[in-house]
Design a protein around this motif. Sequence first.
Motif: not given
Length: 186
Positions: A128-137
Amino acid sequence: MTLDTTPTILIVPGLRDHVAEHWQTLLQQKLPNAASVPPLEHDKLSCAARVAALDAALAKIDGPVILVAHSAGVMITVHWARQHDRKIHGALFATPVDLENPLPDGYPTFDALAENGWHPVPRKPLPFPTIVGASRDDPLARFERVAQMAQDWGSRLVDLGEVGHLNPAAGFGEWPMAQTLIRELA
């Protein structure tokens, strides 16, 4: 989407379950079509118990679903997807934790996570479609590790900048971007 096909938003919390000031809890309160995987009473560190709780919550929902997972909730979701074939409309994965590396003090140990079925983290493309939000810290996952997970899962990666673990300890209560990303999945 028409009213009849508006997806239910199912919140998948991490290992700390529901925190009153957390953006997921606040989001659920704002959205009329939101539900949450309930907290576990027993086997709180068991991956299998968490996956079963997600599956039970999904069984109560008719129609399309968008999953909104944070931290270990992302790992619960990818383990669930490996074992089940229910159609999911899409998923927002916010700051997934890297369970393949030791976590800071105060979190479960690498060995405890292995003993409770969290390893290995599934890395195949998700159905299924996914969006991953990633943090730099993020203290719980390096950006590069999350970017690799996103690539392995076939997810679209969103660089959130320096948002820590995107939780109250990092200064986040409400997170308006969540609604924007959910709309993209709808």
